[in-house]
Write an enzyme that holds these catalytic residues in place. Structure first.
Site, PDB file in Angstrom:
ATOM      1  N   ASP A  11       0.828  -1.202   0.000  1.00 52.20           N
ATOM      2  CA  ASP A  11       0.000   0.000   0.000  1.00 52.20           C
ATOM      3  C   ASP A  11       0.861   1.250   0.000  1.00 52.20           C
ATOM      4  OD1 ASP A  11      -2.277  -1.536   0.195  1.00 52.20           O
ATOM      5  OD2 ASP A  11      -2.289  -1.512   2.371  1.00 52.20           O
TER       6      ASP A  11
ATOM      7  N   LYS B 119      -3.213   3.987  -3.504  1.00 51.68           N
ATOM      8  CA  LYS B 119      -2.824   5.392  -3.681  1.00 51.68           C
ATOM      9  C   LYS B 119      -3.521   6.248  -2.658  1.00 51.68           C
ATOM     10  CE  LYS B 119      -1.062   6.017  -8.251  1.00 51.68           C
ATOM     11  NZ  LYS B 119      -1.438   6.199  -9.632  1.00 51.68           N
TER      12      LYS B 119
END
Ligand code: SAH
Length: 350
Positions: free
Chosen positions: A137, A159
């Site tokens: 992540d 994102k």
């Protein structure tokens, strides 16, 4: 024992990396970190080996790698060719020397903690040194990823909020595909995978596909932030429980049981909360929550870049937009915020 483990002092020594691409660059960076003077090329020529204490070949044409291996061995220069034990005079230990066999078709779902590699579990560190492919992540820091094998594939799947990210079902499908292809898959998630991390959804999808999953817990943001700020999340005198809530809104609404939250004397840790802070304040105060209760915003907890802002909920709501620098921010609310060891550098909302 076929191999003899050593640690090489490369300070000031010349080292050759033959190859190009990310993997070769990572090898060169690691050698430089160890103090070596690195020479890089992607075509082999015997002169490249002159004065070298070590040679590494990675991502170069087969003929070049074979030529490097033969020449280095003839010159008694230790040589390692990535993925080709037959061409190596030395092999690289896994970053953690404990032997480990990755079970077939298993995905490890691993908590990376708040970002600083020092806050990883030993198991997370160990698995990072073994994985073939790492899906991570946004909140995963470089110091954590640097513990991965240099040749491990890194796939960035998340994102910043509001920007596009890989949809959850695509992440699930990718995990399944990679595990079925026999890759050693590590799904690395910020903090703990099961605290507001959608880890539960990934586990369910993998289970439906018949793929085994092992979960490795991580230090969740609330724990890292509280520790760094010296705020005890529970305190015998003032707080006997802690509640983790998400400030994430569904259809623009904060779906929390404000009555219960306002009545309890639990310390409240609010994740993803800065945009919905006004709704949180309104919801709590409408249920009789004491408006003088101390609260604190903590941005980038668990890193040297931590910033914090202390004040009542009203003050934080007023100050937060100007104060925030856009990093991940946690809100702690409760009497304990006034306790503990105060940090000197923090801002106090006026
Ligand atoms: N699974 C993660 C949380 C994911 S939700 C965990 O266990 O920590 C993402 C939210 O976590 C962010 O919006 C922020 O509120 C919080 N968060 C994550 N990392 C943080 C950090 N380093 N400092 C402060 N808050 C953080």
């Amino acid at each position: 024992m076929r191999h003899f483990p050593i640690m090489l002092d490369l300070q000031g020594a010349r080292a050759l990396v033959l190859g190009q691409g990310d993997m070769a660059q990572r090898e060169a960076a690691m050698l430089r970190e160890a103090g070596a003077d690195v020479r890089m090329d992607f075509r082999f020529a015997p002169a490249l080996l002159e004065g070298c204490a070590l040679a590494i070949g990675v991502d170069a044409p087969e003929a070049e790698l074979v030529a490097l291996s033969l020449a280095a061995r003839a010159a008694r220069i230790p040589v390692n060719i990535a993925g080709r034990p037959d061409l190596c005079s030395f092999t690289r230990p896994p970053r953690d020397p404990v032997p480990f066999v990755w079970p077939a078709e298993t995905v490890f779902l691993v908590g990376a903690g708040p970002g600083d590699a020092e806050l990883l579990t030993l198991r997370a560190r160990h698995l990072l040194g073994e994985a073939d492919v790492i899906l991570h992540d946004r909140l995963i820091g470089g110091s954590v990823l640097s513990l991965a094998r240099p040749d491990a594939e890194r796939v960035f799947v998340g994102k910043a909020r509001a920007n596009h990210r890989m949809p959850q079902d695509e992440i699930n499908a990718l995990l399944i595909r990679l595990a079925r292809a026999g890759r050693r898959v590590l799904r690395l998630k910020g903090g703990d995978p099961f605290i507001f991390g959608r880890g539960g959804e990934e586990v369910e999808a993998l289970a439906r596909a018949g793929i085994a999953v092992e979960i490795v817990p991580g230090v969740t943001a609330a724990l890292a932030c509280a520790a760094q700020m010296g705020i005890p999340l529970t305190h015998r005198d003032v707080a006997r429980s802690v509640t983790f809530v998400t400030g994430h809104t569904q259809d623009g609404r904060l779906d929390l049981d404000f009555a219960t939250l306002a009545q309890s004397r639990a310390t409240l840790a609010v994740y993803m909360g800065i945009a919905s802070l006004p709704q949180l304040r309104d919801g709590l105060l409408a249920e009789g929550f004491d408006p003088a209760t101390p609260a604190i915003l903590i941005e980038r907890g668990g890193s040297p870049a931590l910033r914090s802002l202390r004040g009542t909920l009203d003050r934080l709501v007023a100050e937060a937009p100007a104060w925030s620098s856009g990093g991940p921010t946690l809100t702690l609310i409760g009497a304990v915020v006034g306790r503990g060891v105060a940090r000197e550098a923090e801002a106090v909302a006026a």
